[in-house]
Write an enzyme that holds these catalytic residues in place. Structure first.
Site, PDB file in Angstrom:
ATOM      1  CG  ASP A  30      36.469  36.447  45.738  1.00  0.00           C
ATOM      2  OD1 ASP A  30      37.451  36.916  45.140  1.00  0.00           O
ATOM      3  OD2 ASP A  30      35.376  36.186  45.173  1.00  0.00           O
ATOM      4  CB  ILE A  31      31.399  38.225  46.198  1.00  0.00           C
ATOM      5  CG1 ILE A  31      29.928  38.385  46.518  1.00  0.00           C
ATOM      6  CG2 ILE A  31      31.639  38.078  44.701  1.00  0.00           C
ATOM      7  CD1 ILE A  31      29.325  39.677  45.998  1.00  0.00           C
ATOM      8  CG  ASN A  86      44.229  36.533  38.729  1.00  0.00           C
ATOM      9  OD1 ASN A  86      45.089  35.671  38.585  1.00  0.00           O
ATOM     10  ND2 ASN A  86      43.023  36.260  39.220  1.00  0.00           N
ATOM     11  N   GLY A  92      43.929  37.510  33.659  1.00  0.00           N
ATOM     12  CA  GLY A  92      42.567  37.287  34.136  1.00  0.00           C
ATOM     13  C   GLY A  92      42.114  38.285  35.189  1.00  0.00           C
ATOM     14  CD  GLN A  93      44.158  43.728  37.414  1.00  0.00           C
ATOM     15  OE1 GLN A  93      45.149  43.700  36.678  1.00  0.00           O
ATOM     16  NE2 GLN A  93      43.988  44.641  38.346  1.00  0.00           N
ATOM     17  CB  SER A  94      37.558  40.456  36.515  1.00  0.00           C
ATOM     18  OG  SER A  94      37.482  40.133  37.880  1.00  0.00           O
ATOM     19  CG  HIS A  99      42.325  42.137  43.497  1.00  0.00           C
ATOM     20  ND1 HIS A  99      42.173  42.973  42.413  1.00  0.00           N
ATOM     21  CD2 HIS A  99      42.010  40.893  43.046  1.00  0.00           C
ATOM     22  CE1 HIS A  99      41.793  42.273  41.366  1.00  0.00           C
ATOM     23  NE2 HIS A  99      41.688  40.993  41.719  1.00  0.00           N
ATOM     24  CG  HIS A 101      42.622  36.316  44.255  1.00  0.00           C
ATOM     25  ND1 HIS A 101      41.271  36.107  44.104  1.00  0.00           N
ATOM     26  CD2 HIS A 101      42.991  37.133  43.233  1.00  0.00           C
ATOM     27  CE1 HIS A 101      40.837  36.769  43.030  1.00  0.00           C
ATOM     28  NE2 HIS A 101      41.860  37.389  42.485  1.00  0.00           N
TER      29      HIS A 101
HETATM   30  P1  5GP Z   1      40.274  39.122  39.632  1.00  0.00           P
HETATM   31  O1  5GP Z   1      39.459  38.305  38.681  1.00  0.00           O
HETATM   32  O2  5GP Z   1      40.315  40.585  39.222  1.00  0.00           O
HETATM   33  O3  5GP Z   1      41.618  38.573  39.965  1.00  0.00           O
HETATM   34  O4  5GP Z   1      39.507  39.056  41.019  1.00  0.00           O
HETATM   35  C1  5GP Z   1      38.392  39.811  41.329  1.00  0.00           C
HETATM   36  C2  5GP Z   1      37.677  39.097  42.453  1.00  0.00           C
HETATM   37  O5  5GP Z   1      36.747  39.975  43.016  1.00  0.00           O
HETATM   38  C3  5GP Z   1      36.920  37.851  41.996  1.00  0.00           C
HETATM   39  O6  5GP Z   1      37.429  36.704  42.665  1.00  0.00           O
HETATM   40  C4  5GP Z   1      35.471  38.159  42.371  1.00  0.00           C
HETATM   41  O7  5GP Z   1      34.790  37.028  42.875  1.00  0.00           O
HETATM   42  C5  5GP Z   1      35.630  39.227  43.423  1.00  0.00           C
HETATM   43  N1  5GP Z   1      34.509  40.160  43.498  1.00  0.00           N
HETATM   44  C6  5GP Z   1      33.879  40.753  42.444  1.00  0.00           C
HETATM   45  N2  5GP Z   1      32.922  41.585  42.896  1.00  0.00           N
HETATM   46  C7  5GP Z   1      32.964  41.504  44.263  1.00  0.00           C
HETATM   47  C8  5GP Z   1      32.200  42.154  45.289  1.00  0.00           C
HETATM   48  O8  5GP Z   1      31.306  42.969  45.058  1.00  0.00           O
HETATM   49  N3  5GP Z   1      32.511  41.819  46.572  1.00  0.00           N
HETATM   50  C9  5GP Z   1      33.495  40.933  46.880  1.00  0.00           C
HETATM   51  N4  5GP Z   1      33.726  40.672  48.174  1.00  0.00           N
HETATM   52  N5  5GP Z   1      34.234  40.314  45.929  1.00  0.00           N
HETATM   53  C10 5GP Z   1      33.966  40.608  44.632  1.00  0.00           C
END
Ligand code: 5GP
Ligand code: ZN
Length: 113
Positions: A30-31, A86, A92-94, A99, A101
């Site tokens: 994760d970034i 998520n 909280g899915q962005s 995916h 975590h």
């Molecule tokens: P969500 O919020 O959808 O559950 O998780 C999305 C995740 O993707 C977040 O933890 C965010 O830090 C990660 N993320 C967003 N953009 C990137 C990216 O460009 N590269 C990587 N490796 N992770 C990303």
């Protein structure tokens, strides 16, 4: 999916810090890590969320969980870890590409926020 960030990572149009890969799945860091180990595991094929994945192909769904476990093993999370999926706005899915975590490397608190 033309405009999906994780599809672009699968296509290597956007770089990632890869952990594990096979024909169907990819694990990468994760970034914005929330724990010493924070890896995202995705199917290479686009599904919006876990409900869409489970309605699709049941062997892909079980393969997904197997791949998550392999990732945790590779990261030496033998003291335990947390898998988070998520889902949707309340979850909280962005990123709208399913995916998991995989979080570990420290004691994680419960309940989450
Ligand atoms: P969500 O919020 O959808 O559950 O998780 C999305 C995740 O993707 C977040 O933890 C965010 O830090 C990660 N993320 C967003 N953009 C990137 C990216 O460009 N590269 C990587 N490796 N992770 C990303
Ligand atoms: Zn996608």
């Amino acid at each position: 999916m033309n405009d999906c960030l994780f599809c672009k990572i699968v296509a290597k149009e956007i770089p990632c810090n890869e952990v594990l890969e096979n024909d169907d799945f990819l694990a990468f860091r994760d970034i914005d890590p929330q724990a010493p180990v924070h890896v995202l595991v995705i199917p290479k094929k686009h599904f919006e969320d876990i409900t869409e994945l489970t309605q699709g192909d049941s062997s892909l769904t079980s393969g997904f969980m197997e791949f998550v476990s392999q990732t945790a093993k590779l990261e030496k999370l033998d003291k335990g870890f947390r898998i988070v999926l998520n889902t949707g706005p309340d979850g909280g899915q962005s990123v709208q590409h399913v995916h998991a975590h995989v979080l570990g490397g420290r004691g994680l608190t419960w309940p989450p926020g």
